[in-house]
Write an enzyme that holds these catalytic residues in place. Structure first.
Site, PDB file in Angstrom:
ATOM      1  CB  CYS A  85      -0.959  -0.024   1.190  1.00 18.76           C
ATOM      2  SG  CYS A  85      -0.146  -0.160   2.788  1.00 18.76           S
ATOM      3  CG  HIS A  92      26.812  -0.977  12.499  1.00 21.36           C
ATOM      4  ND1 HIS A  92      26.498   0.199  13.134  1.00 21.36           N
ATOM      5  CD2 HIS A  92      25.853  -1.178  11.564  1.00 21.36           C
ATOM      6  CE1 HIS A  92      25.381   0.684  12.633  1.00 21.36           C
ATOM      7  NE2 HIS A  92      24.968  -0.130  11.665  1.00 21.36           N
TER       8      HIS A  92
END
Length: 639
Positions: free
Chosen positions: A26, A559
């Site tokens: 959607c 990271h």
């Protein structure tokens, strides 16, 4: 933002392409139908770049992405085989109600952009008509006006054709045979017969007169039956004759069946639904408005709102007006107001950004998922404030008899839709909107919520503070010398600083070690170097993360910082390319440590062994210092 990488990460964490039975989207969500929902790693997906939240509802695994959903969806499509994986038959799991919701969603969701465009155009025409009327002009007879108005009405007039296509996709019927059936229902000569004074018969049998142009339910029932007839014919007709006989016989059977049986049944069902809804309105417009305005976004959470959409679409198609989305608009604006209240109240820089974007999305475009999942539902109390104010706003609209002349998603851009039936009702609409929006904003700001601080949406102090606390409480229980003496592989630190437990990192994906075991480093220098001879397998586009394949066999993810992906490469610089094999100590990446701290980012560097499962044991070594000369990870091979 690398949409292909996001797509790959999502596919991998929903259980792989083989686990995807169906996929739609959607405005804000990817809606997966999974073969086995237990294979999906919800926690990992929630922390992927670009993902706002993950919701499991109505038999679907929904990944909330906001406005970037279309690009991610388009990136996913070539990576999966939906035609093979998608079935709405024996493999479908879940309750009968879930299957209905999924079917309704799949039929009506593809129409939403066209419906939104129709509503926007009709709103602009309303403004033009009212402005011209105030100057003594009637532009409704103007040819330009007529042609643009036709564009706004065409979608609804030819609704049977459009729904025939989407329904055929759901029920696995031939789309073009279905569209031919829908086109027959809208054919001018048929419409004239059905609306004329004379009785209508077929094969000498009288049929119920009803205008099927602009209808909704009859074609859905017709295509549902068509799918079974088509499957039956494909089984019994020889392969060489299928291309002609299957569509020919299908139409020959379905046209009389539709006009004699299924069409009238659909009309009666539609009338019955309209009777119930109209009965609620006649009983108490305020109560009906309050119920829809308060509960609409609760229905959105469970996907149940799509079961109500045919009511509004049918009202516009049949009667030229609807109030369902007017009441739902109160819910939309209350979500936007609550999100704005969160933005004004929170001390979290990250949450401020999310809430501000969500408030604009909900109030301007009527897209509420970012507000619901990004902050209001997550913080609980703002969601409650939004429900209360949405109910009050909806009640005001109900009392004022508010209607819109199109099926338009509520937002500032579609205000004019609700001015079509006079200024009195429009003023009630605006009052309802104002109460919903400013009421939710005021309650959220005044009464507050349990705020979150830091970057990851969790409480945190200065960068690494909580990590140091954990280190102090746990270091005494770790005998580093014993661990290293028994290790088969010792890996040095690629970053200079202090080694702390991975469990202390203020990000659930890392602290839970869902990606693998390892260590976290509080950096003292903004450089990342190769911890041993290795191959660079990944340099993330935003430069905040690296992937390495160490010659020892360990796969490493480095990271830099928490949520630094949001910087999109700012303050980072790379010195290697993917695929390069480098020696220990080679400079791989640099980052401006002071700049990251100044912008409020937690600078802790998680170092993960992503193939932890390939070893007997992976242990992070906590110590006062971390460098290329000192091991920070000890690995024992499988025996």
């Amino acid at each position: 933002m690398n949409y292909n990488q996001i797509a790959k990460d999502i596919i991998a964490n929903v259980g792989g392409s083989d686990n995807i039975r169906g996929l739609t989207h959607c405005f804000t969500r990817l809606r997966f139908e999974l073969r086995d929902s237990k294979k999906a790693n919800k926690e990992v997906i929630e922390h992927l770049e670009g993902v706002i939240s993950v919701v499991e509802s109505g038999g679907q695994f929904q990944v909330v992405l906001g406005t970037k959903v279309t690009k991610v969806y388009e990136a996913i499509l070539p990576m999966v085989s939906l035609e093979e994986n998608t079935t709405v038959g024996n493999e479908e799991k879940g309750s009968f109600w879930n299957r209905i919701l999924i079917a309704i969603s799949s039929m009506f969701t593809p129409m939403v952009p066209a419906i939104a465009a129709s509503g926007l155009l009709k709103g602009l025409l309303t403004i033009a008509r009212i402005t011209a009327s105030n100057h003594g002009m009637d532009i409704t007879v103007n040819q330009t006006y007529i042609l643009i108005m036709a564009a706004t009405d065409a979608l609804f007039y030819f609704m049977p054709i459009i729904l025939a296509y989407t329904s055929a996709k759901v029920f696995k019927a031939n789309e073009f045979i279905a569209m031919a059936l829908g086109g027959t229902m809208c054919y001018p000569a048929v419409v004239s017969l059905m609306t004329g004074k004379e009785a209508v018969s077929m094969f000498g049998i009288a049929i119920t007169k009803a205008s099927y142009a602009s209808s909704v339910i009859p074609i859905i029932i017709g295509v549902f039956i068509l799918a079974y007839i088509q499957k039956f014919l494909e089984k019994i007709i020889p392969e060489v004759l299928k291309i002609i006989l299957v569509p020919g016989i299908s139409l020959l059977v379905m046209i009389p069946a539709t006009f004699m049986v299924f069409g009238p049944i659909g009309i009666y069902i539609g009338n019955g639904i309209n009777f119930i809804y109209t009965g609620m309105m006649n009983l108490s417009p305020a109560l009906c408005g309050a119920f829809v305005g308060g509960m609409w976004c609760v229905f959105v959470i469970f996907g149940a709102h799509r079961a109500l959409l045919p009511i509004g679409i049918n009202d516009v198609a049949q009667f030229g007006h609807q109030n369902l989305l007017a009441f739902a608009g109160a819910a939309n604006f209350s979500q936007g107001g609550a999100a704005l209240g969160v933005m004004l109240k929170t001390k979290s820089k990250d949450l401020k950004t999310v809430a501000a974007s969500a408030a604009i999305s909900a109030s301007v475009c009527g897209i509420t998922e970012p507000a619901i999942y990004g902050c209001n539902l997550r913080l609980k109390r703002p969601m409650i404030y939004a429900i209360i104010c949405g109910a009050i706003g909806g009640a005001i609209m109900g009392v004022g008899g508010v209607y819109g002349d199109s099926f338009a998603n509520n937002g500032v851009l579609t205000f004019a839709t609700y001015a079509a039936f006079g200024m009195k009702t429009f003023i009630y609409y605006l009052i309802g909107v104002a109460v919903s929006f400013f009421g939710a904003m005021g309650l959220t700001f005044l009464f507050g919520f349990d705020d979150i601080t830091g970057k990851g949406g969790q409480a945190s102090g200065p960068a690494g503070a909580s990590a140091r606390k954990t280190e102090e409480g746990s270091a005494e229980f770790q005998d580093v010398s014993e661990i290293t003496s028994k290790a088969d592989i010792l890996i040095s630190s690629p970053v200079e600083g202090t080694a702390v437990p991975m469990t202390s990192v203020n990000d659930e994906v890392f602290s839970s070690m869902a990606l693998g075991n390892g260590i976290a480093i509080i950096p003292e220098k903004g450089e990342v170097a190769a911890p041993e001879d290795c191959t660079v397998t990944l340099v993330y586009p935003t430069l905040h993360a690296l992937g390495l394949m160490l010659d020892s066999g360990a796969e490493m993810i480095i990271h830099v910082g928490i949520n630094t992906v949001q910087l999109e490469g700012k303050h980072f610089k790379k010195y290697v390319e993917e695929g390069a094999h480098v020696k220990k100590g080679t400079k791989l990446l640099s980052f401006d440590l002071d700049a990251l701290k100044k912008e409020g980012y937690d600078t802790v560097v998680p170092i993960i062994i992503s193939n932890t499962a390939a070893f007997h044991e992976v242990t992070g070594l906590i110590g006062t210092g971390a460098s290329l000369e000192k091991p920070v990870i000890a690995i024992k091979n499988n025996q």
